[in-house]
Design a protein around this motif. Structure first.
Motif, PDB file in Angstrom:
ATOM      1  N   LEU A  13       0.828  -1.209   0.000  1.00 56.83           N
ATOM      2  CA  LEU A  13       0.000   0.000   0.000  1.00 56.83           C
ATOM      3  C   LEU A  13       0.863   1.259   0.000  1.00 56.83           C
ATOM      4  CD1 LEU A  13      -2.899  -0.893   2.488  1.00 56.83           C
ATOM      5  CD2 LEU A  13      -2.784  -1.218   0.024  1.00 56.83           C
ATOM      6  N   ASN A  14       1.934   1.252   0.811  1.00 63.15           N
ATOM      7  CA  ASN A  14       2.828   2.410   0.847  1.00 63.15           C
ATOM      8  C   ASN A  14       3.432   2.684  -0.528  1.00 63.15           C
ATOM      9  OD1 ASN A  14       2.411   2.793   3.587  1.00 63.15           O
ATOM     10  ND2 ASN A  14       4.237   1.632   4.196  1.00 63.15           N
ATOM     11  N   ARG A  15       3.869   1.621  -1.201  1.00 61.37           N
ATOM     12  CA  ARG A  15       4.534   1.788  -2.493  1.00 61.37           C
ATOM     13  C   ARG A  15       3.566   2.317  -3.540  1.00 61.37           C
ATOM     14  NH1 ARG A  15       9.112  -0.843  -2.784  1.00 61.37           N
ATOM     15  NH2 ARG A  15       8.867  -0.516  -0.546  1.00 61.37           N
ATOM     16  N   ILE A  16       2.343   1.786  -3.547  1.00 64.12           N
ATOM     17  CA  ILE A  16       1.339   2.258  -4.501  1.00 64.12           C
ATOM     18  C   ILE A  16       1.031   3.739  -4.260  1.00 64.12           C
ATOM     19  CG2 ILE A  16      -1.074   2.038  -5.182  1.00 64.12           C
ATOM     20  CD1 ILE A  16      -0.827  -0.974  -4.634  1.00 64.12           C
ATOM     21  N   ALA A  17       0.845   4.109  -2.993  1.00 64.22           N
ATOM     22  CA  ALA A  17       0.524   5.502  -2.675  1.00 64.22           C
ATOM     23  C   ALA A  17       1.673   6.432  -3.023  1.00 64.22           C
ATOM     24  CB  ALA A  17       0.178   5.621  -1.188  1.00 64.22           C
ATOM     25  N   ALA A  18       2.910   6.019  -2.708  1.00 61.44           N
ATOM     26  CA  ALA A  18       4.069   6.873  -2.981  1.00 61.44           C
ATOM     27  C   ALA A  18       4.235   7.113  -4.471  1.00 61.44           C
ATOM     28  CB  ALA A  18       5.333   6.235  -2.401  1.00 61.44           C
ATOM     29  N   HIS A  19       4.025   6.072  -5.275  1.00 58.11           N
ATOM     30  CA  HIS A  19       4.163   6.255  -6.721  1.00 58.11           C
ATOM     31  C   HIS A  19       2.996   7.069  -7.272  1.00 58.11           C
ATOM     32  CE1 HIS A  19       5.668   5.474 -10.706  1.00 58.11           C
ATOM     33  NE2 HIS A  19       4.517   4.955 -11.080  1.00 58.11           N
ATOM     34  N   GLY A  20       1.804   6.826  -6.760  1.00 59.40           N
ATOM     35  CA  GLY A  20       0.642   7.575  -7.248  1.00 59.40           C
ATOM     36  C   GLY A  20       0.726   9.057  -6.942  1.00 59.40           C
ATOM     37  N   ALA A  21       1.478   9.425  -5.897  1.00 58.69           N
ATOM     38  CA  ALA A  21       1.594  10.846  -5.543  1.00 58.69           C
ATOM     39  C   ALA A  21       2.332  11.648  -6.603  1.00 58.69           C
ATOM     40  CB  ALA A  21       2.317  10.989  -4.200  1.00 58.69           C
ATOM     41  N   GLY A  22       3.033  10.969  -7.494  1.00 55.96           N
ATOM     42  CA  GLY A  22       3.783  11.681  -8.523  1.00 55.96           C
ATOM     43  C   GLY A  22       2.942  12.147  -9.693  1.00 55.96           C
ATOM     44  N   PHE A  23       1.662  11.808  -9.708  1.00 53.21           N
ATOM     45  CA  PHE A  23       0.795  12.192 -10.828  1.00 53.21           C
ATOM     46  C   PHE A  23      -0.098  13.349 -10.402  1.00 53.21           C
ATOM     47  CE2 PHE A  23       1.728   7.651 -11.284  1.00 53.21           C
ATOM     48  CZ  PHE A  23       2.314   7.654 -12.550  1.00 53.21           C
ATOM     49  N   GLN A  24      -0.206  14.336 -11.281  1.00 53.91           N
ATOM     50  CA  GLN A  24      -0.945  15.547 -10.930  1.00 53.91           C
ATOM     51  C   GLN A  24      -2.452  15.379 -11.073  1.00 53.91           C
ATOM     52  OE1 GLN A  24       1.186  18.248 -13.649  1.00 53.91           O
ATOM     53  NE2 GLN A  24       1.882  19.379 -11.863  1.00 53.91           N
ATOM     54  N   ARG A  25      -2.892  14.604 -12.061  1.00 50.40           N
ATOM     55  CA  ARG A  25      -4.325  14.533 -12.368  1.00 50.40           C
ATOM     56  C   ARG A  25      -4.798  13.081 -12.376  1.00 50.40           C
ATOM     57  NH1 ARG A  25      -2.025  16.792 -16.475  1.00 50.40           N
ATOM     58  NH2 ARG A  25      -2.823  15.152 -17.853  1.00 50.40           N
ATOM     59  N   PRO A  26      -6.055  12.850 -11.979  1.00 45.00           N
ATOM     60  CA  PRO A  26      -6.586  11.471 -12.009  1.00 45.00           C
ATOM     61  C   PRO A  26      -6.662  10.889 -13.418  1.00 45.00           C
ATOM     62  CG  PRO A  26      -7.943  12.904 -10.644  1.00 45.00           C
ATOM     63  CD  PRO A  26      -6.998  13.794 -11.370  1.00 45.00           C
ATOM     64  N   ASP A  27      -6.741  11.768 -14.434  1.00 48.02           N
ATOM     65  CA  ASP A  27      -6.861  11.270 -15.803  1.00 48.02           C
ATOM     66  C   ASP A  27      -5.513  11.192 -16.516  1.00 48.02           C
ATOM     67  OD1 ASP A  27      -6.410  13.968 -15.902  1.00 48.02           O
ATOM     68  OD2 ASP A  27      -7.888  14.391 -17.463  1.00 48.02           O
ATOM     69  N   ASP A  28      -4.430  11.292 -15.764  1.00 56.98           N
ATOM     70  CA  ASP A  28      -3.095  11.187 -16.359  1.00 56.98           C
ATOM     71  C   ASP A  28      -2.954   9.839 -17.072  1.00 56.98           C
ATOM     72  OD1 ASP A  28      -0.128  10.474 -16.394  1.00 56.98           O
ATOM     73  OD2 ASP A  28      -0.050  12.546 -15.685  1.00 56.98           O
ATOM     74  N   VAL A  29      -2.410   9.880 -18.285  1.00 59.00           N
ATOM     75  CA  VAL A  29      -2.285   8.657 -19.084  1.00 59.00           C
ATOM     76  C   VAL A  29      -1.408   7.636 -18.376  1.00 59.00           C
ATOM     77  CG1 VAL A  29      -1.461   7.711 -21.273  1.00 59.00           C
ATOM     78  CG2 VAL A  29      -2.679   9.903 -21.234  1.00 59.00           C
ATOM     79  N   ASP A  30      -0.305   8.092 -17.809  1.00 57.89           N
ATOM     80  CA  ASP A  30       0.601   7.161 -17.121  1.00 57.89           C
ATOM     81  C   ASP A  30      -0.050   6.590 -15.863  1.00 57.89           C
ATOM     82  OD1 ASP A  30       2.605   7.464 -19.006  1.00 57.89           O
ATOM     83  OD2 ASP A  30       3.516   9.168 -17.965  1.00 57.89           O
TER      84      ASP A  30
END
Length: 693
Positions: free
Chosen positions: A331-348
């Motif tokens: 869970l920590n790893r998923i959250a930490a990586h997800g924090a790098g995206f600015q928008r919910p609709d980001d392609v990456d």
């Protein structure tokens, strides 16, 4: 005032431009007074005196250009960054000099914001309202402190001083600039109030949404003892609270038979109600899903994963005891990586979510998931994040590897000279041969290492040629050996010429060596010593020859030479980063403290490919991901949220940014730790609420 009737971005910028000449001269006078008043600044006077007559006009011109761009409605600093990063790879180098410049700019920004915090807040609200933005950001203000700090930096770049001297001037100019800007900002705000626009100055900051309150609650845990709370501590507190609640629960209106157990309080909502630890797990998950830093799609995915985690908790008691359990790490790893995206609709981000759906599906399908399955999922996620980051940095990797090797050129040259000195002492080489091998040929070998790699065939061929060259001027035992040598000489000379070509050795120096080499080869082929015997001289006491160093000693020498020594200026830098996570600067910035140095090196050792970081670069905070680290860990590639934003950072620059508090992990506290902290805060407030009855 000029803009009172119909204030606009253009009118505010025009009024600011009118103050620029006086502002520039005020900064000049402040610098001049400071330089004259302190003896320790004497060394800066020579460089300053050459340019001081032009400084005010340089600053005025720099401010005029940036404010002119702002008047057009764009972000002038964004345009500056785009111009600086233009090129095939759009790659900027952050070395020690650039890091020092960034620290100086951050210091100036802090000085300005300390003097004009209220005015900057009001102007930020006004410009955000003009753009129809609900939550104003610093970058929405074209007159923000960073613009003036950048203009000052560009004006000081013209002064004939080194990076440290310009850094000192920036620090001295910060206060005069901040003091002169404050009444300018105040005048702009006063004009807006006279135009009956007070609501636009305050309305955006008047109300806080629930998400803002939640974010502040999360931030507050870093300032309280709960930031280091453990699962055991929160479990004990929760058990105590539940026990009290059970004791205070009144008897039910229709009690059961005598001797029956009293009715239990209603359990918390969540899957698996009734199992041991259900209340703790449910409450923790409530906090996780309430974490405002999580992107909504990730909350949905973690909500689905909760079912598998509850099933795991029934068989694995360590889940609620170990914060390093694979489940929490996932869970920590998923959250930490997800924090790098600015928008919910980001392609990456969408691609990452699709990958996660495939990874967690076996966990959801299993009736009895195990910790091993969560560990396997964690391994897959780690590998995916690393592979994606490396793919982002692939087109810059070749250039950066060469740049990293270029920075090691001098170290390799010192190591090669040290090794060759011992080899030449044993070979009894002549003076000219010794000068050639320790000079030009060391450069040839180091050049091959830089161009092709330390262990490349080209570098090894150049190293092996030293043995062949020394052998060619050594006495040969018989005529057959001399004939074999004669056949080898043309290839040897051609290899030498190719090496000399690679470093563009001057023709005169090249010819002098080749002529002497030909003469020595002629003597050897005639059965004579390569060097003519000199007349015997009076015997002298032999000088002790230093013993040859072992490979371990040579490696230690390189490590010692590359050990970073942070200048004393880093010891007192403190940069207020506002809403960004707090970096424990004091832990790293004490120059002579072994604990600070150890903490600094540990921090850098923890930098890994795929990790997201906040760092201060070119007048603003940026979010970037580590996409490449050199084998020597002397060069790091950061790629921003936009793939074209690429910044190569040297280890020395990274150390300076850490010591000055200008870089931090995007998520300073893991997701689970934040959930524990906020749950502890909730439980601390619960008794007071229960007593108010």
């Amino acid at each position: 005032m000029a803009h009172a009737a119909s204030p606009s971005l253009q009118s505010l910028v025009d009024e600011t431009l009118a103050h620029v000449p006086a502002l520039s001269h005020a900064v000049y006078n402040g610098l001049q007074d400071e330089l004259k008043s302190r003896l320790e600044h004497h060394q800066l006077l020579a460089g300053w005196s050459k340019r001081r007559a032009h400084f005010a006009s340089d600053l005025e011109g720099s401010l005029g250009r940036l404010l002119g761009l702002a008047r057009e409605g764009g972000d002038p600093l964004q345009r500056e960054r785009q111009a600086a990063g233009r090129g095939e790879l759009s790659l900027s180098l952050v070395d020690e000099g650039q890091a020092l410049k960034d620290v100086a700019i951050a210091h100036v920004i802090t000085a300005i914001e300390d003097q004009s915090r209220a005015e900057l807040h009001q102007l930020g609200n006004f410009f955000a309202a003009l753009r129809g933005i609900a939550r104003p950001l610093k970058n929405d203000n074209p007159l923000r402190a960073a613009l003036f700090a950048q203009a000052l930096s560009r004006a000081i770049e013209g002064v004939d001083l080194d990076a440290e001297g310009r850094y000192a001037l920036m620090r001295m100019a910060a206060l005069p600039l901040a003091l002169k800007l404050q009444p300018i900002y105040a005048s702009l705000c006063q004009g807006l109030r006279q135009a009956q626009l007070s609501g636009m100055l305050t309305s955006h900051g008047a109300a806080l949404k629930e998400s803002d309150l939640r974010r502040r609650q999360f931030k507050s845990i870093t300032e309280t003892p709960t930031q280091n709370a453990t699962l055991d501590q929160v479990a004990l507190k929760l058990d105590l609270m539940n026990t009290r609640a059970a004791e205070l629960t009144p008897a039910m209106a229709h009690p059961g038979p005598a001797g029956a157990a009293p009715a239990a309080p209603p359990p918390r909502l969540g899957p698996g109600t009734g199992a041991p630890g259900t209340d703790l797990l449910s409450r923790l998950y409530d906090q996780i899903l309430a974490d405002d830093s999580l992107q909504p799609p990730l909350k949905v995915l973690m909500g689905r994963l909760q079912v598998a985690i509850v099933r795991l908790s029934r068989a694995d008691a360590t889940l609620l005891r170990r914060q390093d359990h694979p489940t929490w790490q996932l869970l920590n790893r998923i959250a930490a990586h997800g924090a790098g995206f600015q928008r919910p609709d980001d392609v990456d981000l969408k691609a990452f979510l699709q990958f996660l759906e495939r990874v967690i599906q076996p966990l959801l399908d299993s009736a009895h998931p195990s910790a091993l399955q969560f560990q396997q999922a964690l391994t897959e996620v780690d590998s995916h994040i690393r592979a994606q980051a490396e793919a982002r940095g692939q087109r810059s990797a070749v250039a950066l590897e060469r740049l990293d090797r270029e920075q090691r050129r001098q170290e390799w040259q010192r190591m090669l000279r040290d090794q060759l000195e011992h080899q030449l002492d044993d070979a009894q080489a002549g003076k000219l041969m010794r000068r050639f091998l320790l000079g030009p040929w060391v450069e040839v070998i180091a050049h091959a290492m830089v161009q092709h790699g330390r262990d490349a065939v080209e570098a090894q061929t150049s190293i092996e040629l030293v043995d062949a060259l020394l052998h060619s001027v050594s006495p040969q035992p018989d005529e057959a050996a001399r004939q074999r040598l004669r056949a080898q000489l043309p290839d040897l000379v051609r290899a030498l010429e190719r090496g000399m070509d690679s470093i563009a050795l001057p023709p005169m120096q090249r010819q002098t060596f080749l002529d002497e080499l030909m003469r020595q080869h002629g003597r050897v082929l005639r059965g004579l010593p390569a060097l003519e015997e000199a007349a015997p001289a009076a015997p002298a006491a032999p000088s002790p020859r230093r013993p040859a160093r072992t490979p371990e000693e040579l490696l230690q020498q390189l490590l010692d030479e590359r050990e970073s020594q942070l200048p004393s200026r880093w010891a007192y830098e403190r940069v207020d980063r506002g809403q960004l996570p707090t970096v424990p600067v004091a832990l790293y910035s004490e120059e002579h403290s072994p604990h600070a140095q150890a903490a600094l090196q540990d921090w850098i050792a923890g930098v890994h490919i795929g990790g997201w970081y906040h760092l201060f670069h070119r007048s603003e905070w940026i979010t970037a991901q580590i996409a490449w680290i050199s084998d020597s860990r002397q060069m790091f590639l950061f790629i921003g949220q936009a793939p074209e934003e690429r910044h190569s950072v040297t280890r020395g620059a990274l150390e300076q940014l850490v010591a000055a508090g200008l870089i931090t992990q995007l998520e300073d506290a893991p997701l689970l730790q934040r959930a524990i902290g906020t749950l502890m805060l909730d439980l601390d407030r619960a008794p007071a609420q229960g007593d108010d009855r």
